[in-house]
Design a protein around this motif. Structure first.
Motif, short mmCIF file in Angstrom:
data_model
loop_
_atom_site.label_atom_id
_atom_site.label_comp_id
_atom_site.label_asym_id
_atom_site.label_seq_id
_atom_site.Cartn_x
_atom_site.Cartn_y
_atom_site.Cartn_z
N GLY A 1 0.82 -1.21 0.00
CA GLY A 1 0.00 0.00 0.00
C GLY A 1 0.85 1.26 0.00
O GLY A 1 0.55 2.23 -0.70
N ALA A 2 1.94 1.25 0.78
CA ALA A 2 2.83 2.42 0.82
C ALA A 2 3.54 2.61 -0.52
O ALA A 2 3.66 3.75 -1.01
N VAL A 3 3.99 1.52 -1.12
CA VAL A 3 4.65 1.62 -2.43
C VAL A 3 3.68 2.13 -3.48
O VAL A 3 4.02 3.00 -4.29
N MET A 4 2.46 1.62 -3.48
CA MET A 4 1.46 2.08 -4.45
C MET A 4 1.12 3.56 -4.23
O MET A 4 0.93 4.31 -5.18
N PHE A 5 1.07 3.99 -2.97
CA PHE A 5 0.80 5.39 -2.67
C PHE A 5 1.91 6.29 -3.20
O PHE A 5 1.65 7.32 -3.82
N VAL A 6 3.16 5.88 -2.98
CA VAL A 6 4.30 6.68 -3.46
C VAL A 6 4.30 6.72 -4.99
O VAL A 6 4.55 7.78 -5.59
N ILE A 7 4.00 5.61 -5.64
CA ILE A 7 3.96 5.58 -7.11
C ILE A 7 2.85 6.50 -7.62
O ILE A 7 3.05 7.22 -8.61
N CYS A 8 1.70 6.52 -6.97
CA CYS A 8 0.62 7.42 -7.38
C CYS A 8 1.01 8.89 -7.22
O CYS A 8 0.71 9.72 -8.08
N ILE A 9 1.68 9.22 -6.13
CA ILE A 9 2.14 10.60 -5.93
C ILE A 9 3.14 10.99 -7.01
O ILE A 9 3.04 12.09 -7.59
#
Length: 116
Positions: free
Chosen positions: A93-101
């Protein structure tokens, strides 16, 4: 047997019919494992990649059920599984959040035209 000279632990005094050193057994109360329900709810609601949060929540509930029935070893097993799924769900979830940002910032930067 000379009281000043004791045989090494685990050995008898050497005289037949004489008991060896006393054996003391300690019973350690088994600490109830954590069920990680709050962490599982958080990953289920806020970051649920590949339904890992749901799987973690199911294992957390199984842990709580095993603790209630008194099966500490089963609860420890399910607690370990719930913790593992929570770690994976939180990390993904954290990796996906950073990729979205990063994708959002790159999208904004690609549409900004320099002023002339």
């Amino acid at each position: 047997m000379n009281p000043a000279v004791q045989p090494p632990p685990g050995e008898t005094s050497g005289k037949p019919g004489q008991p060896g050193p006393p054996v003391v057994q300690y019973t350690v109360a088994a600490e109830a494992p954590k069920d990680h329900v709050l962490w599982s709810l958080f990953t289920f609601v806020y970051s649920n990649p590949f339904c890992l949060g749901l799987v973690a929540l199911i294992y957390s509930i199984k842990t709580r059920d095993r603790k209630w029935t008194g099966d500490v070893e089963g609860a420890r097993h399910y607690s370990s599984k719930a913790r593992c799924f929570n770690i994976w769900a939180t990390a993904l979830g954290a990796v996906m959040f950073v990729i979205c940002i990063i994708a959002f910032i790159l999208h904004i930067l690609s549409h900004v035209r320099p002023y002339r």
